[in-house]
Scaffold this active site. Structure first.
Site, short mmCIF file in Angstrom:
data_model
loop_
_atom_site.label_atom_id
_atom_site.label_comp_id
_atom_site.label_asym_id
_atom_site.label_seq_id
_atom_site.Cartn_x
_atom_site.Cartn_y
_atom_site.Cartn_z
N HIS A 1 0.81 -1.21 0.00
CA HIS A 1 0.00 0.00 0.00
C HIS A 1 0.84 1.27 0.00
O HIS A 1 0.34 2.35 -0.28
CB HIS A 1 -0.98 0.00 1.18
CG HIS A 1 -0.37 0.22 2.52
ND1 HIS A 1 -0.12 -0.80 3.40
CD2 HIS A 1 0.05 1.34 3.14
CE1 HIS A 1 0.41 -0.32 4.50
NE2 HIS A 1 0.53 0.98 4.37
N ASP B 1 0.30 -7.76 1.74
CA ASP B 1 0.62 -6.32 1.72
C ASP B 1 2.13 -6.10 1.64
O ASP B 1 2.68 -5.28 2.38
CB ASP B 1 0.03 -5.62 2.94
CG ASP B 1 -0.07 -4.10 2.72
OD1 ASP B 1 0.25 -3.65 1.60
OD2 ASP B 1 -0.43 -3.39 3.67
N SER C 1 4.84 2.57 8.07
CA SER C 1 4.40 1.47 7.23
C SER C 1 5.51 0.96 6.32
O SER C 1 6.13 1.71 5.57
CB SER C 1 3.23 1.95 6.36
OG SER C 1 2.45 0.88 5.95
#
Length: 531
Positions: A152, A184, A262
């Site tokens: 992402h 992911d 992230s």
């Protein structure tokens, strides 16, 4: 004359040879006759599975930070702005799983985009395509410039820039090599590379981690590059919703992670990567850390790296949706213990339907291996090579049956589109005759009209009883919904509300009503325990 002829012959021979070589090169490029490139390989970091022993010291975490931080990078991306407000996904203002379990990287360029759009309006210049920028983290796994991060972080990016430790001014352009939505994860490669080898991380064994183990996170929260935080493993094997009907087992940690972390590494006390920080839970008061974060286990990503390097992840599917065996009254299926996976849906065009599997079957074995639960079955299926024929053992009406199913390749995008297309509004018409109350189930049923049948796209000639109300405190809450059409009860077809009510009354208290219902565009199996 002879000399001239020889020269002419030599000239034409040389010309023909050059022309043949040129034609051969063109044909080779067109027909892929050149030798296959061996460039699509990657040195997968070795996993250190040695037991973690020894006491912590005052400088343990200092040494880890000093050793690993140079391998952690800051990632900035640019992408086309979408029509919807991105903060609705990366924020937490709603109550959907994507709001609660949201991905987390910042939007440092958002104000710049707004200023540009405003400037365009004021100055009358031609309007440029709106863009948005974001930031995340990654870590180097190969000295020649391969970096792992979250999917992402780089998904839909039109521009990726990487900033290395100790150099906040020089951006290095990167490109996506491979990505995977289910884990992911994404593998990117530096296009522009610095002089010298890059420092790379080491992999630990995420299977060794247990609640209470110390961990460290390194990332770029809110743009504060190479921030170090420390915590413990709060839990392992947390089922985390990735897409509809598919979960990923995650490591839960209380190490502080925030927007911008992230894609960064989660490290054990040896400084080895045991997870990739991916998501957090927030509340309505704050967008930042509240002590509940999630990381993808590095063992999961390690196994995918060769496929990520090729740019394509191949997984299997058999074309069923499964749910957990009910905690109570599982004996009604003929099970001696609460194990297996209940088949909820079987799309007609899928491999399972072609093999003969039906909604309501309980899958107890897959390819000769017993099934503990529905999540375990999903893991087994996706790990199976497409084209493989596997025996699938089920319980149907308390009897064992075995079907040979040919595994297909999973097309995740098509699967999600199919799931989404079935989520149409199924509110029933307000005027319906013969209302029936299903006592003990908290349901109100009515007859199905031909108009409603067409609206709900039931197969021609199919009849049943439509659910018009579900008691929010009753046993059917969460299992059935308004607009569901009950087709059968415990294997007996029903054509109207009174027949459905009669069959439901036959179910003894504490036992299951095994229902087949029409929902969306599919027949679905729903077990409901009677009070």
């Amino acid at each position: 004359m002879t000399m001239s002829t020889r020269k002419t012959t030599l000239f034409y021979a040389l010309l023909i040879a050059v022309a043949s070589l040129a034609v051969g090169m063109v044909l080779a490029s067109r027909l892929d006759l050149t030798p296959a490139s061996s460039a699509q390989t990657i040195n997968v970091p070795a996993t250190n599975s040695a037991p973690i022993t020894g006491p912590l010291s005052a400088d343990t975490f200092r040494n880890i930070a000093k050793s690993v931080t140079p391998s952690v990078v800051n990632i900035r991306t640019e992408m086309k702005a979408k029509s919807n407000d991105l903060t609705e996904f990366f924020g937490g203002r709603g109550t959907t799983p994507d709001d609660l379990f949201h991905r987390f990287f910042g939007n440092p360029g958002q104000q710049e985009d707004q200023d540009q759009r405003g400037g365009n309006r004021r100055g009358g210049r031609p309007q440029r395509e709106p863009k948005t920028s974001a930031a995340g983290t990654g870590f180097v796994i190969s000295k020649d410039g391969f970096i792992l991060t979250n999917n992402h972080v780089v998904e839909d990016a039109t521009k990726i820039e990487v900033y290395l430790y100790g150099d906040d001014e020089t951006p290095y352009t990167a490109k996506v090599i491979g990505k995977d939505q289910l884990t992911d994860s994404a593998l990117i490669e530096l296009v522009d590379k610095p002089k010298g080898a890059l420092p790379e991380v080491k992999f630990g064994d995420s299977a060794q981690m247990a609640p209470g183990d110390w961990v460290m996170a390194i990332g770029n929260p809110f743009g504060y590059r190479h921030t170090v935080t420390v915590g413990v493993v709060s839990a392992v094997g947390r089922a985390f919703p990735v897409t509809n009907g598919r979960n990923n087992d995650m490591i839960q940690t209380d190490a502080a992670i925030n927007p911008g972390n992230s894609g960064g590494p989660l490290l054990n006390v040896r400084g080895e990567v045991i997870g990739m920080n991916t998501a957090i839970i927030t509340n309505s008061q704050t967008e930042g850390n509240i002590g509940i974060g999630f990381a993808v286990p590095i063992n999961t990503i390690h196994d995918l790296l060769p496929q990520l390097r090729t740019g394509k992840i191949t997984r299997g599917r058999i074309g069923v949706s499964v749910i957990a065996v009910p905690r109570e009254a599982y004996q009604d299926f003929g099970l001696k213990e609460r194990k297996g996976a209940v088949v909820a849906q079987v799309p007609s065009s899928g491999p399972a339907a072609k093999a003969g599997i039906e909604p309501g079957d309980v899958i107890v074995e897959y390819n000769g291996r017993p099934i503990a639960n529905n999540d375990e079955l999903v893991k087994m299926v996706v790990a199976t090579r497409p084209g493989t024929s596997v025996p699938v053992k089920v319980l149907r009406n308390r009897q064992e049956k075995t079907f040979n199913v040919t595994v297909e390749e999973l097309d995740l995008e098509a699967e999600q589109q199919a799931t989404g297309s079935g989520r149409r509004n199924q509110e029933p018409d307000t005027q319906q005759p013969e209302e029936q109350g299903a006592n003990g189930f908290g349901l109100t049923l009515e007859n199905l009209t031909s108009q409603l049948s067409r609206r709900l796209r039931l197969p021609s000639g199919q009849s049943g009883a439509i659910v018009t109300d579900v008691d929010p405190d009753g046993p059917s809450a969460g299992a059935l919904r308004q607009g569901d059409v009950i087709l059968s009860v415990n294997g007996r077809s029903v054509s109207n509300a009174s027949e459905a009510q009669r069959e439901l009354q036959k179910v003894q208290s504490g036992h299951l009503a095994q229902l087949r219902v029409w929902r969306g565009d599919n027949e679905t199996f729903v077990p409901v325990r009677k009070e």
